[in-house]
Write a protein that holds these residues in place. Structure first.
Motif, PDB file in Angstrom:
ATOM      1  N   THR A   1      -8.041  10.902  -7.823  1.00 41.44           N
ATOM      2  CA  THR A   1      -8.357  11.246  -9.206  1.00 41.44           C
ATOM      3  C   THR A   1      -8.472   9.993 -10.065  1.00 41.44           C
ATOM      4  O   THR A   1      -9.097  10.016 -11.116  1.00 41.44           O
ATOM      5  N   THR A   2      -7.869   8.889  -9.599  1.00 42.87           N
ATOM      6  CA  THR A   2      -7.943   7.585 -10.272  1.00 42.87           C
ATOM      7  C   THR A   2      -7.937   6.495  -9.217  1.00 42.87           C
ATOM      8  O   THR A   2      -7.129   6.525  -8.285  1.00 42.87           O
ATOM      9  N   LEU A   3      -8.836   5.513  -9.366  1.00 43.38           N
ATOM     10  CA  LEU A   3      -8.907   4.388  -8.447  1.00 43.38           C
ATOM     11  C   LEU A   3      -8.367   3.134  -9.124  1.00 43.38           C
ATOM     12  O   LEU A   3      -8.707   2.850 -10.276  1.00 43.38           O
ATOM     13  N   THR A   4      -7.561   2.358  -8.387  1.00 40.94           N
ATOM     14  CA  THR A   4      -6.995   1.144  -8.971  1.00 40.94           C
ATOM     15  C   THR A   4      -7.141  -0.091  -8.088  1.00 40.94           C
ATOM     16  O   THR A   4      -7.117  -1.205  -8.597  1.00 40.94           O
TER      17      THR A   4
ATOM     18  N   GLY B   1      -6.715   2.260  -3.141  1.00 39.44           N
ATOM     19  CA  GLY B   1      -5.435   2.644  -3.723  1.00 39.44           C
ATOM     20  C   GLY B   1      -5.651   3.339  -5.054  1.00 39.44           C
ATOM     21  O   GLY B   1      -6.606   3.043  -5.776  1.00 39.44           O
ATOM     22  N   GLY B   2      -4.762   4.280  -5.362  1.00 38.62           N
ATOM     23  CA  GLY B   2      -4.872   4.988  -6.637  1.00 38.62           C
ATOM     24  C   GLY B   2      -3.983   6.210  -6.669  1.00 38.62           C
ATOM     25  O   GLY B   2      -2.993   6.318  -5.931  1.00 38.62           O
ATOM     26  N   TYR B   3      -4.340   7.138  -7.542  1.00 35.33           N
ATOM     27  CA  TYR B   3      -3.572   8.366  -7.727  1.00 35.33           C
ATOM     28  C   TYR B   3      -4.394   9.558  -7.252  1.00 35.33           C
ATOM     29  O   TYR B   3      -5.634   9.551  -7.291  1.00 35.33           O
ATOM     30  N   THR B   4      -3.690  10.598  -6.810  1.00 35.35           N
ATOM     31  CA  THR B   4      -4.327  11.813  -6.320  1.00 35.35           C
ATOM     32  C   THR B   4      -3.724  13.012  -7.038  1.00 35.35           C
ATOM     33  O   THR B   4      -2.696  12.899  -7.709  1.00 35.35           O
TER      34      THR B   4
ATOM     35  N   LEU C   1      -0.890  -0.547 -11.721  1.00 35.45           N
ATOM     36  CA  LEU C   1      -0.256  -0.395 -10.418  1.00 35.45           C
ATOM     37  C   LEU C   1      -1.273   0.014  -9.353  1.00 35.45           C
ATOM     38  O   LEU C   1      -2.387   0.446  -9.663  1.00 35.45           O
ATOM     39  N   VAL C   2      -0.867  -0.097  -8.083  1.00 42.65           N
ATOM     40  CA  VAL C   2      -1.719   0.391  -6.997  1.00 42.65           C
ATOM     41  C   VAL C   2      -1.879   1.895  -7.087  1.00 42.65           C
ATOM     42  O   VAL C   2      -2.951   2.441  -6.833  1.00 42.65           O
ATOM     43  N   GLY C   3      -0.822   2.587  -7.464  1.00 44.47           N
ATOM     44  CA  GLY C   3      -0.855   4.040  -7.537  1.00 44.47           C
ATOM     45  C   GLY C   3       0.146   4.667  -6.597  1.00 44.47           C
ATOM     46  O   GLY C   3       1.161   4.058  -6.240  1.00 44.47           O
ATOM     47  N   THR C   4      -0.155   5.851  -6.145  1.00 50.79           N
ATOM     48  CA  THR C   4       0.773   6.603  -5.302  1.00 50.79           C
ATOM     49  C   THR C   4       0.304   6.740  -3.857  1.00 50.79           C
ATOM     50  O   THR C   4       1.068   7.185  -3.008  1.00 50.79           O
ATOM     51  N   GLU C   5      -0.951   6.389  -3.582  1.00 54.50           N
ATOM     52  CA  GLU C   5      -1.456   6.504  -2.211  1.00 54.50           C
ATOM     53  C   GLU C   5      -2.411   5.363  -1.877  1.00 54.50           C
ATOM     54  O   GLU C   5      -3.113   4.846  -2.753  1.00 54.50           O
TER      55      GLU C   5
ATOM     56  N   ILE D   1       4.465   0.576  -6.738  1.00 61.79           N
ATOM     57  CA  ILE D   1       3.782  -0.419  -5.921  1.00 61.79           C
ATOM     58  C   ILE D   1       2.757  -1.150  -6.789  1.00 61.79           C
ATOM     59  O   ILE D   1       1.900  -0.537  -7.408  1.00 61.79           O
ATOM     60  N   LYS D   2       2.869  -2.492  -6.822  1.00 61.67           N
ATOM     61  CA  LYS D   2       2.033  -3.294  -7.716  1.00 61.67           C
ATOM     62  C   LYS D   2       0.788  -3.843  -7.047  1.00 61.67           C
ATOM     63  O   LYS D   2      -0.247  -4.016  -7.693  1.00 61.67           O
TER      64      LYS D   2
END
Length: 735
Positions: free
Chosen positions: A586-589, A603-606, A618-622, A653-654
């Motif tokens: 849902t978000t890319l980082t 890396g990002g959020y889902t 941050l990198v995110g959660t996955e 996670i950074k």
């Protein structure tokens, strides 16, 4: 379940360890040794897959200390580069001013040190202490410092971070002060002193104190705000008198108790050094041939030392018995840019901020590069031979290896290190070169921004350096090499920023150094499209292609075309390919592409693991791996990253990187590194700062705070930002 089992086994393991220690006191213990060894070995095998060393952690002042008990996976070792010392001792990251006591004790002032050594105390090539209470609560150090037989006097500033009733300045006001300390670094209050502990003498509220010196029981202060030298009783701190000096700077006092004062350049007036009596009468002696005098000192033989921070980069020595006459120099003319430009040698200075002597005539020089790019303190014998050198080179920085060197050549944003991996931890590195050339390339982004991490690449057989700029990942700076000097030759900008001044006013853009002079001209820009303020992910793959991952939900790809005739990579306008964000994100980082395998790591959020606390950068959660990226984009695995928002400190996670068959991810607050199998996504182990660095690390503040490289012998080098104590952490992990 696995976490609970790991905790239970860890507790059992510790209890058995303690029991063995007790048994070791019993003379019958020998008969039990084999049985207990087998028991513990069996438990270690069970515990090992769970992955992390058993430790207790405490966070204090942005430095995390790990107290080691037993490690289930002791295969790696911790090392570091860029600082002479590793843990409890460290060399501060800035050196803005210096005073040398008669016995050779060196006091170095600076505005900021992340771990709180704004004023460091050094002697005989060692760190022996620091000045207290200059870190936090609106307090900063400065550029001026001096001492007498009883007290240390430090130029500093106090901002309104506390209540006025506790004697902090009112909102909107900063006090520029001289603060008095004991020689061991403890505040020394006095009647009428200001601040919460009554140790501050407020000089003005406009400009920092630019010079300090003592003679007898008098303290001389350069007050730029009033264009004057102000004189105080050094015991009572009461003002005695003042006299006019235009734009005064550093002060030195000769054997006749007369003052030599640097009058810094003001408007079109050149800098000069002028002599005054203690009462303020200007004497006829002047020195006018020093372009940028930054520090002065008087030797035991009554010679005047003047640090010239212009292109000379030397300490000039004057006979001042009558009319000042230059009789010698210390350091190679041209400093770091003499001979092989950038190559480090004992006699090559750069960014000189301080000079001083002891009673034996030894000469001490402090440098901190250009734009605060590395602290370097040296002691020379009276004949000019180097006695010792202390380095604190890294801040908001990381390292990467030249891919063609098998890890021998390692670069940070300003430094080139040559590595010898046969040596012990912290001894592998040799400071080879300083890659920033202030005078030839004044448009270098390292002089105008804060680069934070390096990507080293080889294209067309040429060494290239890419730097992520600012903690917000605003730009990607590109450099080619001319010998040891990194020459600016390109910039990717995701949006419009203050620097460079002539960049396109709208959209994202690319600067390419068409004529190869390292200077930025308006006709060398190209607009790439709309602004991309949500870009956090930058990647330069092994083929030289540039990738961007945007939180707004897309990926951009700029294929590398070729090197131009000057050796700068060409990307060109309109080569960007916009790719939609793939599921499950849902978000890319973050982004990492491996061309040889056609594998993409994102890396990002889902939706399964969202950004619960709204934290940024941050990198995110996955982390998700996609095979056959250029064709089918097949999702191979998903790593659920450690993510705890309710702990103190939070576990985020950074940064992430991939090398060989490993994926590495580093946490922002505790700086532990999580290692995963790149084929399966399975967690293998956790790397934490070892006893070699006192079991501690600062926070990981930068988006690319981890870099990984695999040597030909299979060994992994994992570089991690460690901004608290002026170094880059390096884990050495067998393949």
């Amino acid at each position: 379940m696995e976490k609970r089992l790991g905790t239970q086994l860890s507790n059992l393991y510790q209890n058995c360890s303690q029991y063995i220690n007790k048994l070791s006191l019993n003379r019958n213990f020998r008969g039990l040794k084999i049985y207990l060894f087998i028991l513990l070995l069996s438990m270690a095998v069970i515990i090992a897959p769970i992955g992390s060393p058993i430790s207790e952690t405490v966070t204090l002042n942005r430095v995390t200390t790990t107290s080691y008990q037993v490690s289930a996976k002791p295969a790696y070792k911790t090392s570091w580069l860029g600082n002479t010392f590793s843990g409890k001792k460290w060399v501060q990251i800035q050196m803005a001013g210096m005073y040398v006591a008669p016995d050779g004790t060196v006091y170095v002032n600076s505005h900021w040190d992340e771990a709180g050594r704004e004023v460091g105390i050094y002697k005989n090539g060692d760190v022996i202490g620091k000045v207290d209470d200059l870190h936090g609560w609106g307090r900063l150090g400065g550029i001026a410092i001096t001492a007498n037989k009883q007290y240390l006097y430090v130029g500093m500033q106090q901002s309104p971070e506390g209540k006025p009733e506790d004697d902090y300045p009112p909102k909107g006001t900063t006090w520029y002060c001289v603060r008095r300390y004991t020689l061991s670094g403890k505040p020394a209050p006095f009647a009428g002193g200001r601040g919460w502990d009554k140790s501050m003498l407020i000089i003005n509220t406009k400009n920092e104190v630019a010079g300090l010196a003592t003679s007898g029981n008098e303290l001389y202060v350069s007050d730029v705000a009033t264009d004057s030298i102000r004189v105080y009783n050094s015991d009572t701190m009461q003002e005695l008198r003042s006299f006019s000096v235009t734009n005064p700077g550093a002060i030195a006092i000769d054997r006749q108790n007369n003052l030599w004062v640097v009058q810094n350049k003001k408007n079109k007036t050149a800098a000069k050094i002028v002599r005054y009596t203690p009462q303020g009468k200007q004497l006829p002696q002047q020195i006018t041939d020093v372009v940028q005098p930054t520090a002065i000192a008087v030797t035991p033989q009554d010679k005047l030392l003047v640090a010239d921070n212009s292109q000379r980069q030397q300490v000039l020595i004057y006979d001042i018995a009558k009319k000042p006459v230059q009789i010698g120099t210390l350091g190679d003319k041209g400093g770091i840019y003499s001979g092989i430009r950038g190559e480090v040698k004992d006699s090559k200075l750069y960014g000189i901020t301080g000079v001083g002597t002891d009673t034996a005539g030894n000469i001490y020089i402090s440098n901190h590069g250009f734009n605060n790019t590395g602290a370097d303190l040296r002691k020379f014998s009276p004949s000019g031979k180097l006695q010792w050198r202390l380095l604190g080179l890294q801040f908001l920085d990381n390292a990467d290896a030249d891919p063609d060197s098998d890890g021998k050549d390692v670069f940070t944003k300003n430094e080139h290190f040559v590595m010898d991996y046969s040596k012990n931890s912290g001894k592998e590195w040799t400071y080879k070169a300083y890659t920033l050339d202030k005078f030839r390339y004044p448009d270098d982004g390292r002089l105008h921004t804060t680069p934070t991490s390096v990507f080293m690449r080889r294209l067309g057989g040429k060494r290239l350096m890419y730097l992520s700029s600012e903690m917000m990942a605003e730009r990607l700076l590109i450099y080619r090499f001319d010998g040891e000097i990194a020459v600016p030759c390109g910039i990717f900008g995701k949006n419009h920023l203050k620097w460079p001044a002539n960049q396109p006013k709208n959209g994202s853009w690319l600067w390419h150094d068409v004529n190869g002079d390292g200077a930025i001209q308006t006709n060398e820009y190209k607009t790439l499209g709309e602004e991309d303020p949500s870009v956090w992910g930058w990647e330069v793959d092994s083929k030289g292609d540039i990738w961007q991952a945007a939180e707004a939900g897309y990926i951009k790809h700029y294929p590398y075309q070729k090197l131009d005739k000057h050796g700068c990579p060409i990307y060109g306008q309109g080569t960007g390919e916009k790719i939609s964000m793939p599921a499950p994100f849902t978000t890319l980082t973050r982004i990492k592409y491996i061309p040889k395998q056609d594998v993409m790591y994102l890396g990002g959020y889902t939706s399964d693991r969202p950004n619960l606390d709204g934290d940024w950068g941050l990198v995110g959660t996955e982390i998700v791996r996609y095979d056959n990226w250029s064709k089918k984009r097949t999702l191979r695995w998903r790593i659920a990253l450690p993510y705890e928002t309710n702990t103190s400190p939070k576990l985020h996670i950074k940064s992430m990187d991939v090398a060989g068959d490993r994926v590495f991810a580093v946490a922002s607050k505790m700086a532990e590194v999580y290692a995963y199998n790149a084929t399966t996504g399975k967690q293998l182990q956790i790397l934490k700062p070892g006893p070699e660095v006192n079991g501690e690390s600062g926070w990981v503040d930068i988006p690319y705070g981890i870099r990984a490289f695999q040597r030909s012998n299979g060994e992994y080098l994992v570089f991690v930002e460690e901004n608290a104590k002026g170094k880059v952490m390096m884990y050495r992990l067998p393949g």
